[in-house]
Design a protein around this motif. Sequence first.
Motif, PDB file in Angstrom:
ATOM      1  N   UNK A 179      13.459  15.874  17.557  1.00 30.91           N
ATOM      2  CA  UNK A 179      12.005  15.942  17.356  1.00 30.91           C
ATOM      3  C   UNK A 179      11.534  14.845  16.421  1.00 30.91           C
ATOM      4  N   UNK A 180      12.329  14.547  15.398  1.00 34.78           N
ATOM      5  CA  UNK A 180      11.953  13.495  14.449  1.00 34.78           C
ATOM      6  C   UNK A 180      11.919  12.131  15.117  1.00 34.78           C
ATOM      7  N   UNK A 181      12.944  11.825  15.933  1.00 37.03           N
ATOM      8  CA  UNK A 181      12.971  10.512  16.598  1.00 37.03           C
ATOM      9  C   UNK A 181      11.939  10.431  17.724  1.00 37.03           C
ATOM     10  N   UNK A 182      11.714  11.548  18.406  1.00 39.21           N
ATOM     11  CA  UNK A 182      10.697  11.547  19.468  1.00 39.21           C
ATOM     12  C   UNK A 182       9.303  11.363  18.887  1.00 39.21           C
ATOM     13  N   UNK A 183       9.028  11.999  17.772  1.00 30.71           N
ATOM     14  CA  UNK A 183       7.725  11.811  17.124  1.00 30.71           C
ATOM     15  C   UNK A 183       7.567  10.372  16.638  1.00 30.71           C
ATOM     16  N   UNK A 184       8.654   9.790  16.150  1.00 25.76           N
ATOM     17  CA  UNK A 184       8.606   8.378  15.749  1.00 25.76           C
ATOM     18  C   UNK A 184       8.300   7.483  16.950  1.00 25.76           C
ATOM     19  N   UNK A 185       8.951   7.747  18.086  1.00 30.87           N
ATOM     20  CA  UNK A 185       8.669   6.973  19.293  1.00 30.87           C
ATOM     21  C   UNK A 185       7.249   7.146  19.781  1.00 30.87           C
ATOM     22  N   UNK A 186       6.721   8.385  19.685  1.00 29.81           N
ATOM     23  CA  UNK A 186       5.347   8.633  20.132  1.00 29.81           C
ATOM     24  C   UNK A 186       4.333   7.921  19.240  1.00 29.81           C
ATOM     25  N   UNK A 187       4.557   7.965  17.923  1.00 27.43           N
ATOM     26  CA  UNK A 187       3.659   7.259  17.003  1.00 27.43           C
ATOM     27  C   UNK A 187       3.702   5.749  17.255  1.00 27.43           C
ATOM     28  N   UNK A 188       4.893   5.241  17.518  1.00 28.92           N
ATOM     29  CA  UNK A 188       5.027   3.809  17.823  1.00 28.92           C
ATOM     30  C   UNK A 188       4.274   3.456  19.108  1.00 28.92           C
ATOM     31  N   UNK A 189       4.375   4.338  20.108  1.00 29.83           N
ATOM     32  CA  UNK A 189       3.675   4.094  21.370  1.00 29.83           C
ATOM     33  C   UNK A 189       2.170   4.077  21.165  1.00 29.83           C
ATOM     34  N   UNK A 190       1.649   4.991  20.339  1.00 34.86           N
ATOM     35  CA  UNK A 190       0.213   5.009  20.065  1.00 34.86           C
ATOM     36  C   UNK A 190      -0.242   3.707  19.399  1.00 34.86           C
ATOM     37  N   UNK A 191       0.555   3.234  18.423  1.00 33.83           N
ATOM     38  CA  UNK A 191       0.217   1.980  17.760  1.00 33.83           C
ATOM     39  C   UNK A 191       0.280   0.803  18.734  1.00 33.83           C
ATOM     40  N   UNK A 192       1.294   0.793  19.607  1.00 35.06           N
ATOM     41  CA  UNK A 192       1.426  -0.302  20.577  1.00 35.06           C
ATOM     42  C   UNK A 192       0.287  -0.276  21.592  1.00 35.06           C
TER      43      UNK A 192
END
Length: 458
Positions: free
Chosen positions: A380-393
């Motif tokens: 969940x921690x890494x998936x949330x990190x990936x999702x936040x990165x996707x939003x920024x990108x």
Amino acid sequence: MSGKFRSSLIIGGQGIRARKLRTVLSMMSLFLGVLAVIAVQAGGQVAEKAMLADIELQQGIDGTETLSLPSHEKTSSVVRETLGGQPGVSVYGGAKATLGEPNVTPLNPGGNSLTGRYGSYSGGSGRYTTVCDASGMCTSKPVEEKQPPKGAAVEVRVTSMLGDLRQFRPFRLVSGEWLDFGSAPSMSPQIVLNTGAAEALKKHQIPAELHIEGAAKNATPRVVGVVDDGQGDYSATAYMRADELQNWMPAEAKKPASGPAASPMAAMYGNSSSGSLTTAYFTPGPTTEILKQTLRARLAAAGADVDGMRSTTVNSKGRMASMLSIMKMIFLGMACLVLLIGVAGILNVGLATVGERVEEFALRRAVGTSRMLLTFIVLAETLLTGLLTAMAAIGAGVLGFQVATVMFSSKLPAIADMSFPWDAGVAGVIAGLAAGLLGGLIPAMRAARIPISTVMRA
């Protein structure tokens, strides 16, 4: 969102908040990879639209059905009676005309470019005729005769239309307005120039007098607009209503010799000097086949050679699909390589984080937390990190797309009204979540295997 999944998301979010610097570093390593995937997806759609734009201007929108018409003295009259006023139908033909001073050699003999960049006869002296072969290739050839002096006139290749041609070939309106097909035909014909012909009127003082080849009298035209028809300054072209053109055509010019169906390219570039209609466009529908069969039967009854009437369907996107797919796959592969660097960054940070939290995970195991839930907490921690990165990108991609549209819309008019393709945003979210899953899988499995006895040693 209840039970173990909700608990893992809450604990994962708390882990991100507690280790902000590591989260930012993971996002930085992943950001470029996700942005590359978004750029490839958006760039592929922009490239497809840009490549199709000029083809649509010349050949028609995908799915359009075209029908070549035979050369016969009654073709135009039969076509007007059969297809006139029908929705989803447009018919066009070619003619040659001179706009400006009468009885002079035009500035661009043959109707070619006025810049001299296209055609070996552009800007020369003398009168030229445009000759098209069976494949549709058109060239200008000089006419051996004594030529009048050069004057303020421009030779244009006239495209006469029965029905609005823009519903099939979406010319981009540069200024003014398009032809009004709903009004009665006027003796002062409306004409719309392409950008090549309009450029001549900007640079030279051209009188408002239109001489149609074969006509006994000159007309006084009304230039109502300018369009980008995809030809650029390759040739000077004027667009007119067929009924207004026929008002100025002499009887002998209205009766071309009987022959096979004309080439659409020949009609486009003015091979026909009579203004007769040579090509029909149809919108696919239940009445299209009925109209084509009726037209073929009436032309055969009039004595025209209907064996050469060929019907084709425009499929430009299908012809370019393989080339676009190969290009997109190459760039997508490069984007995936950049994305793997981000995955490695998340993996490295995840392993370090699990190493620091060994006692925490062992304690959770001691109080009854299952191995599966520990796995979900790390993932969940890494998936949330990936999702936040996707939003920024995605945010960066939208901003970059708007800036690129402003900067390049003058060179690529096709993308001027194009909005950010949200398919690329979806691809970015999928890439971010996939990177989070791949980068967090090994740390999650390692956290789940931590023995309970570790807390006793601590």
